[in-house]
Design an enzyme around this catalytic site. Structure first.
Site, short mmCIF file in Angstrom:
data_model
loop_
_atom_site.label_atom_id
_atom_site.label_comp_id
_atom_site.label_asym_id
_atom_site.label_seq_id
_atom_site.Cartn_x
_atom_site.Cartn_y
_atom_site.Cartn_z
N ASP A 59 -28.84 -10.06 -31.84
CA ASP A 59 -27.94 -11.21 -31.84
C ASP A 59 -28.43 -12.35 -32.73
O ASP A 59 -27.63 -13.07 -33.31
CB ASP A 59 -27.75 -11.71 -30.40
CG ASP A 59 -26.95 -10.74 -29.55
OD1 ASP A 59 -26.21 -9.93 -30.14
OD2 ASP A 59 -27.06 -10.78 -28.31
N GLY A 60 -29.76 -12.52 -32.84
CA GLY A 60 -30.29 -13.57 -33.70
C GLY A 60 -29.94 -13.34 -35.16
O GLY A 60 -29.59 -14.28 -35.89
N MET A 62 -25.40 -17.89 -20.24
CA MET A 62 -25.44 -17.04 -19.05
C MET A 62 -26.68 -17.30 -18.21
O MET A 62 -26.64 -17.22 -16.97
CB MET A 62 -25.38 -15.57 -19.46
CG MET A 62 -25.40 -14.63 -18.27
SD MET A 62 -25.09 -12.93 -18.74
CE MET A 62 -23.35 -13.03 -19.15
N SER A 63 -27.79 -17.64 -18.86
CA SER A 63 -29.01 -17.92 -18.10
C SER A 63 -28.86 -19.17 -17.26
O SER A 63 -29.57 -19.35 -16.26
CB SER A 63 -30.20 -18.07 -19.06
OG SER A 63 -30.05 -19.22 -19.87
N ARG A 113 -27.26 -15.56 -38.03
CA ARG A 113 -27.47 -15.91 -39.44
C ARG A 113 -26.38 -15.33 -40.32
O ARG A 113 -25.90 -15.98 -41.25
CB ARG A 113 -28.83 -15.39 -39.91
CG ARG A 113 -30.01 -16.09 -39.26
CD ARG A 113 -31.28 -15.29 -39.43
NE ARG A 113 -31.47 -14.83 -40.80
CZ ARG A 113 -32.16 -13.75 -41.13
NH1 ARG A 113 -32.69 -12.98 -40.18
NH2 ARG A 113 -32.31 -13.41 -42.39
N ASP A 138 -31.40 -31.35 -17.48
CA ASP A 138 -32.11 -31.01 -18.72
C ASP A 138 -31.22 -31.10 -19.95
O ASP A 138 -31.73 -31.00 -21.07
CB ASP A 138 -32.70 -29.60 -18.62
CG ASP A 138 -33.88 -29.53 -17.67
OD1 ASP A 138 -34.44 -30.60 -17.37
OD2 ASP A 138 -34.24 -28.42 -17.25
N SER A 197 -22.43 -15.24 -23.36
CA SER A 197 -23.23 -14.06 -23.04
C SER A 197 -24.71 -14.26 -23.38
O SER A 197 -25.52 -13.38 -23.14
CB SER A 197 -22.70 -12.83 -23.79
OG SER A 197 -22.90 -12.96 -25.19
#
Length: 249
Positions: free
Chosen positions: A45-46, A153-154, A50, A138, A149
């Site tokens: 995904d990273g 999601m976290s 890009r 935060d 996703s």
């Protein structure tokens, strides 16, 4: 057809990239770094983050640890490139966000927000239409459906379906709130670092990268871009199933 390959420089991926170059040359594609027609994203995904910002249709090859939006397995690369040559694919469009601060504009595929990394909370004001709310914690993220996703999601344990025309306002570790997120239609929002009685500095993040800093009483605008990210699909993408599998549910 001219293609650009985007990947991380690792030994495992370098082998896959060379394989793609050989297949591309065999099929008559020209592999270039500029003036390309398509982007081949190799990884997770990273890497996709890009690739989509290069402004061309993306072929997403899954060769990383986590690639929920990647649909082409490594062993199906030649099949996908053959179908690309024939025009045998589905084109999916994905929402993009823009972060505006002073004269700076940054494009986001997953999320944009204000975060704090010190052992104390910040208060973020959120404004859209006639709504005005403040959340202490935060920070706050504004997510696209596909971004839900990932980082979102976290924080929320919820998922927006990728075709949904909406954005998610995510409260990151809020104090005294059970509400973790709000889903709204695509709108322009203002996120403001509110005054807690002493000066603070917070990070402005776009797709996980810090792009600038803001101080108390400064704000950013988050809006839906007129541009879309385009990903060419050759195989069925089971996003819900991938999420369940990735999180061992």
């Amino acid at each position: 057809m001219r293609v650009k390959i985007v990947s991380k420089p690792t030994s495992q991926l370098n082998y896959t990239v060379e394989k793609i170059k050989n297949i591309s040359n065999k099929l008559g594609f020209e592999v270039v770094d500029i003036d390309f027609d398509y982007v081949i994203a190799v990884g997770g995904d990273g890497t996709l983050l890009r690739a989509v910002k290069l402004g061309k249709p993306v072929i997403a090859i899954k060769a990383g640890r986590r690639g929920l939006l990647m649909d082409v397995p490594v062993d199906k690369i030649e099949d996908a490139l053959l179908r690309l040559k024939k025009g045998d694919y589905n084109e999916e469009e994905y929402m993009l966000l823009e972060m505006v601060h002073n004269d700076k504009v940054e494009l986001g595929f997953n999320e944009i927000g204000i975060l704090y990394d010190r052992p104390e909370a910040i208060k973020v004001g959120i404004s859209f239409d006639t709504e005005r709310v403040s959340v202490e914690g935060d920070g706050v993220l504004v997510s696209t459906p596909q971004g839900s996703s990932g980082w979102g999601m976290s924080a929320t344990n919820s998922l927006l379906y990728k075709d949904l025309n909406a954005i998610e306002i995510i409260f990151v570790n809020p104090i005294f709130y059970y509400l973790r997120s709000v889903v709204i239609p695509p709108k322009s929002l203002i996120l403001r670092l509110e005054d807690k009685g002493y000066p603070q500095t917070a990070r402005v993040v776009v797709d996980g990268e810090v792009v600038t800093l803001i101080k108390t009483n400064q704000e950013i605008t988050v809006r839906v871009s007129q541009h879309k990210a385009k990903i060419l699909r050759f195989f069925k993408l089971d996003l819900i199933g991938e999420v369940l599998h990735a999180y061992h549910i």
